[in-house]
Enzyme design. Structure first.
Site, mmCIF file in Angstrom:
data_model
loop_
_atom_site.group_PDB
_atom_site.id
_atom_site.type_symbol
_atom_site.label_atom_id
_atom_site.label_comp_id
_atom_site.label_asym_id
_atom_site.label_seq_id
_atom_site.Cartn_x
_atom_site.Cartn_y
_atom_site.Cartn_z
ATOM 1 C CD GLU A 41 51.575 71.146 48.365
ATOM 2 O OE1 GLU A 41 51.799 71.306 49.565
ATOM 3 O OE2 GLU A 41 52.254 70.388 47.645
ATOM 4 C CG ASN A 51 55.378 66.093 51.703
ATOM 5 O OD1 ASN A 51 56.121 65.126 51.908
ATOM 6 N ND2 ASN A 51 55.274 66.673 50.518
ATOM 7 C CE LYS A 62 57.860 69.311 50.567
ATOM 8 N NZ LYS A 62 58.017 70.557 49.823
ATOM 9 C CB SER A 80 55.796 79.134 52.702
ATOM 10 O OG SER A 80 56.868 78.861 51.810
ATOM 11 C CD GLU A 136 58.918 69.163 46.654
ATOM 12 O OE1 GLU A 136 58.906 68.099 47.293
ATOM 13 O OE2 GLU A 136 58.823 70.291 47.194
ATOM 14 N N GLY A 160 58.408 75.935 49.825
ATOM 15 C CA GLY A 160 59.790 76.004 50.313
ATOM 16 C C GLY A 160 60.455 77.345 50.086
ATOM 17 C CG HIS A 209 54.514 67.211 46.234
ATOM 18 N ND1 HIS A 209 55.566 67.990 45.818
ATOM 19 C CD2 HIS A 209 54.069 67.752 47.394
ATOM 20 C CE1 HIS A 209 55.745 68.963 46.712
ATOM 21 N NE2 HIS A 209 54.855 68.838 47.672
HETATM 22 P P1 13P Z 1 56.732 73.900 52.494
HETATM 23 O O1 13P Z 1 55.708 73.954 53.612
HETATM 24 O O2 13P Z 1 58.101 73.541 52.989
HETATM 25 O O3 13P Z 1 56.682 75.111 51.634
HETATM 26 O O4 13P Z 1 56.289 72.650 51.554
HETATM 27 C C1 13P Z 1 54.997 72.591 51.098
HETATM 28 C C2 13P Z 1 54.787 71.293 50.419
HETATM 29 O O5 13P Z 1 55.299 71.052 49.348
HETATM 30 C C3 13P Z 1 53.955 70.293 51.109
HETATM 31 O O6 13P Z 1 53.656 69.218 50.274
#
Ligand code: 13P
Length: 252
Positions: A166, A9, A11, A212, A96, A172, A94
């Site tokens: 997740e 992803n 982002k 992560s 976010e 992150g 997601h």
């Molecule tokens: P990270 O791997 O940067 O923690 O992000 C995970 C994520 O949100 C994947 O959708």
């Protein structure tokens, strides 16, 4: 058995030339080890990345999709537009998007139905906050999100989906759920799927871990019985680390 999946992803990152060269690097280095690789750039880069991936086994995902197939939805992207670009997967719900853009369980469910009706594989994201975990509410939260996202689906439809656990506190942050913590939730989610659908459906649906994921922690995660791959943010932005995850995906 379930095919291992490593899904990136990206982002809201990268310039278009960077996205194209990352896609090329992944396509060129993709190991032929049976691990399914998916990359999900921002929507405005899908066209260029799709071209870069043509004739490669690396699959294309989008980070979101509106439930309507066209219409007055300023700023949104519809399924038929994604299909034209050879997108096969859509990340839905997601954290976010839930956190910053007010996505609700109900909205996620509408998108899941629309995605399935258009032959996409939705990657349904769910997970608890740190407060929810510390209060002992992890299972309640993820069960509620999973049941809501899958509301109204037939078993056959559910088998076209991918679930991504997740934990929000691990995204992150560099803090990963331990393999045991993740396995516990994955096994629980599979039980919920078994209860909601049937044994076969529960065994078919891949459940990815996200939060992560890095080459150094992935082997212990993927070795868990109910962890079928990773949904990866940061470590998917470099071909080297993404390809390392792809190699680890099989050796487990
Ligand atoms: P990270 O791997 O940067 O923690 O992000 C995970 C994520 O949100 C994947 O959708």
């Amino acid at each position: 058995m379930r095919t291992p999946i490593v899904a990136g992803n990206w982002k809201m990152n990268l310039a278009v030339d960077e996205a194209v060269s990352l896609a090329r690097g992944i396509a060129e280095g993709a190991p032929e080890n049976g691990v399914k690789l998916i990359v999900s750039p921002v929507s405005v880069h899908l066209s260029a990345v799709s071209e870069a991936l043509a004739a490669s086994p690396v699959l294309l995902g989008a980070q979101n999709m509106h439930w309507a197939t066209s219409g007055a939805y300023t700023g949104e992207v519809a399924g038929p537009m994604l299909r034209e670009l050879a997108v096969r997967y859509v990340i839905l719900g997601h954290s976010e998007r839930r956190q910053h853009f007010g996505e609700s369980d109900e909205g996620v469910n509408r998108k899941v139905h629309s995605a399935l009706a258009q032959d996409f594989h939705p990657i349904i994201c769910l997970g608890e906050t740190l407060d929810e975990r510390e209060a002992g509410n992890t299972e309640t939260k993820v069960e509620c999100q999973l049941r809501a996202a899958m509301s109204g689906l037939s078993a056959e439809q559910a088998q076209q989906t991918i679930v991504a656990y997740e934990p929000i506190w691990a995204i992150g942050t560099g803090k990963t759920a331990s393999p045991q913590q993740a396995q516990e939730v994955h096994a629980f989610l599979r039980d919920v799927l078994r209860d909601r659908f049937d044994d076969n459906t529960a065994n078919e649906i891949p459940i990815l871990y996200g939060g992560s994921v890095k080459p150094r922690n992935f082997d212990a995660l993927i070795a868990q019985k109910d962890i079928d791959g990773g949904l990866v943010g940061g470590a998917s932005l470099k071909a080297e680390s993404f390809l390392e995850l792809a190699r680890i995906g099989r050796s487990a």
